[in-house]
Design a protein around this motif. Structure first.
Motif, PDB file in Angstrom:
ATOM      1  N   ALA A  41     -10.236  11.087  49.089  1.00  3.98           N
ATOM      2  CA  ALA A  41      -9.779  12.381  48.587  1.00  3.98           C
ATOM      3  C   ALA A  41      -8.693  12.195  47.515  1.00  3.98           C
ATOM      4  N   ILE A  42      -7.610  11.536  47.885  1.00  2.00           N
ATOM      5  CA  ILE A  42      -6.479  11.407  46.961  1.00  2.00           C
ATOM      6  C   ILE A  42      -6.810  10.476  45.790  1.00  2.00           C
ATOM      7  N   GLY A  43      -7.457   9.346  46.062  1.00  2.00           N
ATOM      8  CA  GLY A  43      -7.807   8.415  44.983  1.00  2.00           C
ATOM      9  C   GLY A  43      -8.676   9.094  43.927  1.00  2.00           C
ATOM     10  N   SER A  44      -9.580   9.969  44.370  1.00  2.00           N
ATOM     11  CA  SER A  44     -10.460  10.660  43.419  1.00  2.00           C
ATOM     12  C   SER A  44      -9.679  11.681  42.590  1.00  2.00           C
ATOM     13  N   VAL A  45      -8.753  12.374  43.246  1.00  2.00           N
ATOM     14  CA  VAL A  45      -7.906  13.329  42.504  1.00  2.00           C
ATOM     15  C   VAL A  45      -7.106  12.582  41.430  1.00  2.00           C
ATOM     16  N   ILE A  46      -6.572  11.436  41.819  1.00  2.00           N
ATOM     17  CA  ILE A  46      -5.783  10.635  40.871  1.00  2.00           C
ATOM     18  C   ILE A  46      -6.667  10.168  39.714  1.00  2.00           C
ATOM     19  N   ALA A  47      -7.886   9.715  40.025  1.00  2.00           N
ATOM     20  CA  ALA A  47      -8.802   9.259  38.970  1.00  2.00           C
ATOM     21  C   ALA A  47      -9.092  10.400  37.990  1.00  2.00           C
ATOM     22  N   ALA A  48      -9.330  11.602  38.536  1.00  2.00           N
ATOM     23  CA  ALA A  48      -9.632  12.750  37.662  1.00  2.00           C
ATOM     24  C   ALA A  48      -8.426  13.087  36.778  1.00  2.00           C
ATOM     25  N   CYS A  99      -0.891  17.338  47.946  1.00  2.00           N
ATOM     26  CA  CYS A  99      -2.119  17.819  47.308  1.00  2.00           C
ATOM     27  C   CYS A  99      -3.184  18.017  48.380  1.00  2.00           C
ATOM     28  N   PRO A 100      -3.600  19.241  48.604  1.00  2.00           N
ATOM     29  CA  PRO A 100      -4.681  19.437  49.570  1.00  2.00           C
ATOM     30  C   PRO A 100      -6.010  19.034  48.942  1.00  2.00           C
ATOM     31  N   ALA A 101      -6.651  18.031  49.517  1.00  2.00           N
ATOM     32  CA  ALA A 101      -7.920  17.553  48.944  1.00  2.00           C
ATOM     33  C   ALA A 101      -8.778  16.987  50.050  1.00  2.00           C
ATOM     34  N   GLU A 102     -10.102  17.103  49.889  1.00  2.00           N
ATOM     35  CA  GLU A 102     -10.982  16.466  50.871  1.00  2.00           C
ATOM     36  C   GLU A 102     -12.282  16.028  50.213  1.00  2.00           C
ATOM     37  N   ARG A 103     -12.876  14.999  50.819  1.00  2.00           N
ATOM     38  CA  ARG A 103     -14.176  14.507  50.359  1.00  2.00           C
ATOM     39  C   ARG A 103     -15.255  15.372  50.985  1.00  2.00           C
ATOM     40  N   ARG A 104     -16.134  15.903  50.140  1.00  2.00           N
ATOM     41  CA  ARG A 104     -17.250  16.695  50.675  1.00  2.00           C
ATOM     42  C   ARG A 104     -18.417  15.791  51.020  1.00  2.00           C
ATOM     43  N   ALA A 105     -18.611  14.793  50.171  1.00  2.00           N
ATOM     44  CA  ALA A 105     -19.715  13.841  50.321  1.00  2.00           C
ATOM     45  C   ALA A 105     -19.337  12.645  49.456  1.00  2.00           C
ATOM     46  N   PRO A 106     -20.050  11.517  49.588  1.00  2.00           N
ATOM     47  CA  PRO A 106     -19.730  10.396  48.697  1.00  2.00           C
ATOM     48  C   PRO A 106     -19.830  10.850  47.233  1.00  2.00           C
ATOM     49  N   VAL A 124     -15.509  15.388  45.552  1.00  2.00           N
ATOM     50  CA  VAL A 124     -14.193  15.685  46.148  1.00  2.00           C
ATOM     51  C   VAL A 124     -13.728  17.064  45.696  1.00  2.00           C
ATOM     52  N   HIS A 125     -13.116  17.779  46.636  1.00  2.00           N
ATOM     53  CA  HIS A 125     -12.578  19.110  46.333  1.00  2.00           C
ATOM     54  C   HIS A 125     -11.057  19.053  46.374  1.00  2.00           C
ATOM     55  N   GLN A 126     -10.444  19.303  45.229  1.00  2.00           N
ATOM     56  CA  GLN A 126      -8.979  19.394  45.157  1.00  2.00           C
ATOM     57  C   GLN A 126      -8.623  20.874  45.223  1.00  2.00           C
ATOM     58  N   ARG A 127      -7.993  21.292  46.341  1.00  2.95           N
ATOM     59  CA  ARG A 127      -7.787  22.722  46.564  1.00  2.95           C
ATOM     60  C   ARG A 127      -6.497  23.271  45.986  1.00  2.95           C
ATOM     61  N   GLY A 128      -5.631  22.375  45.498  1.00  2.00           N
ATOM     62  CA  GLY A 128      -4.365  22.854  44.930  1.00  2.00           C
ATOM     63  C   GLY A 128      -3.806  21.826  43.960  1.00  2.00           C
ATOM     64  N   THR A 129      -2.667  22.180  43.363  1.00  2.00           N
ATOM     65  CA  THR A 129      -2.031  21.284  42.383  1.00  2.00           C
ATOM     66  C   THR A 129      -1.619  19.979  43.037  1.00  2.00           C
ATOM     67  N   ALA A 130      -1.714  18.886  42.291  1.00  2.92           N
ATOM     68  CA  ALA A 130      -1.225  17.592  42.773  1.00  2.92           C
ATOM     69  C   ALA A 130       0.228  17.423  42.337  1.00  2.92           C
TER      70      ALA A 130
END
Ligand SMILES: NC(=O)c1ccc[n+]([C@@H]2O[C@H](COP(=O)([O-])OP(=O)(O)OC[C@H]3O[C@@H](n4cnc5c(N)ncnc54)[C@H](OP(=O)(O)O)[C@@H]3O)[C@@H](O)[C@H]2O)c1
Length: 282
Positions: free
Chosen positions: A5-12, A116-123, A126-132
């Motif tokens: 979740a977090i690693g993907s938000v950071i990558a984006a 940062c609220p975030a979760e993996r939906r599937a491989p 990822v859904h980032q639900r708020g500001t990081a």
């Protein structure tokens, strides 16, 4: 590394910043990565590596695994940071440097706290639900790390008092262990008796934090309880999410740390000790 979740938000975020070339290190091939952010969808472009043995040196290593996956991350760090790259550790807890000091000299570790609220939906989704929001030490390496996000939507606080930022987050996380133990989402904090216990658990954590030098508001426990009571009733914190998914939980890095530091500083932590024993027994 640690493209959950977090690693993907950071990558984006690093991609939208524009000037970064990304290498994503995963255990299984990652054919695509899509992050739904509050600003819109981001399809991340990257090179994907699946074994530390093929890793080349990079300018920055960013670790966003769970705390208990540090040994696996360490194998990557040894290769990626072989020529002196700094290592940013984006995790919960208060022992970022201690956890990775066996893999890289402590003065090259940049500890980072993220809200940062975030979760993996599937491989790969990822859904980032708020500001990081990132809290980073305001030293030269911290500033350089913050610079990677220039132009992105990340909210960055460079702080001279990272210790307090980390303990403040740990106080928030300490309450989450109650819902993880009960197996119930945030609605449970609205119950009178649970509210009382929550205040006591967070108060203990804050007392330990102050004993190690953190500066924390007197009314932090009340603020934390209000925060949990304002979450949607079905909101699931990451400790509970791990329990429900039958994954390991970050109990040691969170409640374990409160108990350990409490013991070192002679601050009693009976409630957190009990929570730790019960969660470990699960
Ligand atoms: N999620 C949140 O909303 C949130 C908010 C604030 C802070 N945090 C903190 O941020 C940190 C990361 O949490 P998260 O929720 O992003 O965790 P996560 O979704 O479980 O992601 C962790 C990732 O690390 C990967 N990983 C583990 N060992 C690895 C290895 N040896 N090599 C490569 N990849 C490896 C996992 O890979 P697999 O896919 O193979 O399992 C997974 O993709 C934690 O400390 C957490 O407490 C999370």
């Amino acid at each position: 590394m640690g493209v959950g979740a977090i690693g993907s938000v950071i990558a984006a975020l690093l991609q939208t910043a524009g000037q970064n070339e990304l290498v994503l290190c995963t255990r299984r091939p990652l054919p695509h990565l899509d992050v739904e952010t509050p600003e819109g969808n981001v399809r991340v472009s990257y090179t994907n590596l699946t074994s530390p043995s093929v890793a080349q040196v990079v300018d920055w290593v960013i670790v966003a695994t769970k705390t208990y996956d540090a040994p696996g991350a360490g194998a990557w760090i040894k290769r990626l940071a072989e020529q002196g790259a700094p290592v940013a550790v984006i995790q919960n807890g208060v022992e970022h440097r201690e956890r990775f000091a066996v893999y890289v000299p402590e003065d090259r570790i940049v500890p980072v706290i993220i809200d940062c609220p975030a979760e993996r939906r599937a491989p790969g989704s990822v859904h980032q639900r708020g500001t990081a929001e990132l809290f980073i030490p305001a030293d030269a390496q911290g500033r350089a790390f913050a610079g990677l996000f220039h132009g992105s939507a990340a909210q960055i606080t460079l702080t001279d008092d990272f210790l307090s930022a980390a303990w403040r987050k740990l106080c928030i996380n300490s309450a989450g262990s109650i819902s993880a133990l009960l197996g119930k989402p945030a609605g449970v904090f609205r119950e009178e008796a649970i509210g009382k216990v929550t205040l006591e658990v967070v108060r203990e954590c804050a007392e330990v934090g102050r004993a190690v030098g953190a500066i924390l508001d007197e009314d932090l426990p009340e603020k934390v309880l209000t925060q949990y009571r304002n979450y949607p009733v079905d909101s699931v914190n990451s400790l509970l999410a791990d329990r429900l998914a039958r994954r390991p939980m970050e109990t040691d890095a969170r409640i374990g740390a409160i108990v350990r530091f409490g013991r070192e500083c002679n601050v009693p932590t009976p409630r957190n000790s009990l929570l730790l024993s019960l969660l470990e027994a699960l």
